[in-house]
Design a protein around this motif. Structure first.
Motif, PDB file in Angstrom:
ATOM      1  N   LYS A  19      36.588  14.530  -8.703  1.00 39.91           N
ATOM      2  CA  LYS A  19      37.237  15.425  -7.741  1.00 39.91           C
ATOM      3  C   LYS A  19      38.045  14.906  -6.890  1.00 39.91           C
ATOM      4  CE  LYS A  19      33.571  19.179  -8.709  1.00 39.91           C
ATOM      5  NZ  LYS A  19      32.387  19.547  -8.107  1.00 39.91           N
ATOM      6  N   GLU A  20      37.878  13.354  -6.585  1.00 46.29           N
ATOM      7  CA  GLU A  20      38.464  12.830  -5.530  1.00 46.29           C
ATOM      8  C   GLU A  20      40.123  12.908  -5.870  1.00 46.29           C
ATOM      9  OE1 GLU A  20      37.042   9.047  -4.956  1.00 46.29           O
ATOM     10  OE2 GLU A  20      35.040   9.589  -4.571  1.00 46.29           O
ATOM     11  N   LEU A  21      40.716  13.162  -4.969  1.00 46.44           N
ATOM     12  CA  LEU A  21      42.184  13.055  -5.046  1.00 46.44           C
ATOM     13  C   LEU A  21      42.825  11.554  -5.136  1.00 46.44           C
ATOM     14  CD1 LEU A  21      43.494  15.935  -2.855  1.00 46.44           C
ATOM     15  CD2 LEU A  21      43.101  16.016  -5.402  1.00 46.44           C
ATOM     16  N   THR A  22      43.932  11.276  -6.042  1.00 52.91           N
ATOM     17  CA  THR A  22      44.544   9.995  -6.240  1.00 52.91           C
ATOM     18  C   THR A  22      45.511  10.069  -5.023  1.00 52.91           C
ATOM     19  OG1 THR A  22      46.388  10.912  -7.533  1.00 52.91           O
ATOM     20  CG2 THR A  22      44.122  10.114  -8.564  1.00 52.91           C
ATOM     21  N   GLN A  24      48.512   9.601  -5.163  1.00 54.99           N
ATOM     22  CA  GLN A  24      49.833  10.319  -5.585  1.00 54.99           C
ATOM     23  C   GLN A  24      49.488  11.940  -5.416  1.00 54.99           C
ATOM     24  OE1 GLN A  24      50.805   9.741  -9.669  1.00 54.99           O
ATOM     25  NE2 GLN A  24      52.556  10.965  -9.426  1.00 54.99           N
ATOM     26  N   GLU A  25      48.241  12.249  -5.622  1.00 51.78           N
ATOM     27  CA  GLU A  25      48.060  13.684  -5.507  1.00 51.78           C
ATOM     28  C   GLU A  25      48.047  14.179  -3.968  1.00 51.78           C
ATOM     29  OE1 GLU A  25      45.299  14.363  -9.595  1.00 51.78           O
ATOM     30  OE2 GLU A  25      44.259  13.584  -7.711  1.00 51.78           O
ATOM     31  N   ILE A  26      47.548  13.236  -3.227  1.00 50.27           N
ATOM     32  CA  ILE A  26      47.307  13.461  -1.793  1.00 50.27           C
ATOM     33  C   ILE A  26      48.762  13.712  -1.183  1.00 50.27           C
ATOM     34  CG2 ILE A  26      46.979  12.543   0.547  1.00 50.27           C
ATOM     35  CD1 ILE A  26      44.270  11.454  -0.892  1.00 50.27           C
ATOM     36  N   ASN A  28      51.550  14.642  -2.796  1.00 48.33           N
ATOM     37  CA  ASN A  28      52.247  15.554  -3.402  1.00 48.33           C
ATOM     38  C   ASN A  28      51.541  17.128  -2.673  1.00 48.33           C
ATOM     39  OD1 ASN A  28      53.755  16.861  -5.369  1.00 48.33           O
ATOM     40  ND2 ASN A  28      51.943  17.391  -6.457  1.00 48.33           N
ATOM     41  N   VAL A  29      50.384  16.758  -2.539  1.00 51.94           N
ATOM     42  CA  VAL A  29      49.863  17.928  -1.444  1.00 51.94           C
ATOM     43  C   VAL A  29      50.329  18.142  -0.251  1.00 51.94           C
ATOM     44  CG1 VAL A  29      47.642  18.948  -0.292  1.00 51.94           C
ATOM     45  CG2 VAL A  29      47.740  18.275  -2.746  1.00 51.94           C
TER      46      VAL A  29
END
Length: 111
Positions: A19-22, A24-26, A28-29
């Motif tokens: 569930k921890e965001l990478t 790259q995902e952070i 992007n958010v």
């Protein structure tokens, strides 16, 4: 998940990691939340039109359609043929400008 009769299931450590965001995902958010992603997409669109990249891709699509026959071409065919050529032909100046804008954004949000 582990469960017992007396308490609700507790997540396993492995499930927490999933569930921890990478990073790259952070990023992007943050780009989406701030609206910067849309501004970057619009800038990219403008720059690609200015440098003639879009017209070049249209010409490649038309040539491919003529070669295979207009009724024998699917969107997936076009995407598979054009995508590698399109990515490779984006001018370095456009890539550099976008990268600089992303870096500036990241500094401003202090990631």
């Amino acid at each position: 998940m582990r469960a017992s009769i007396n308490r609700p299931p507790t997540p396993d450590a492995e499930e927490d990691k999933e569930k921890e965001l990478t990073l790259q995902e952070i990023i992007n958010v943050k780009l989406i939340e701030s609206g910067e992603k849309e501004r970057l997409k619009e800038l990219l669109r403008e720059r690609l039109i200015e440098c003639g990249w879009r017209d070049e891709m249209k010409a490649l699509c038309r040539a491919f359609s003529r070669k295979k026959g207009r009724n024998n071409v699917t969107v997936d065919d076009l995407v598979n043929v054009i995508t590698p050529k399109g990515r490779a032909s984006v001018p370095d100046s456009v890539k550099a400008e976008l990268l600089q804008r992303i870096r500036t954004f990241l500094v401003s949000v202090a990631l």
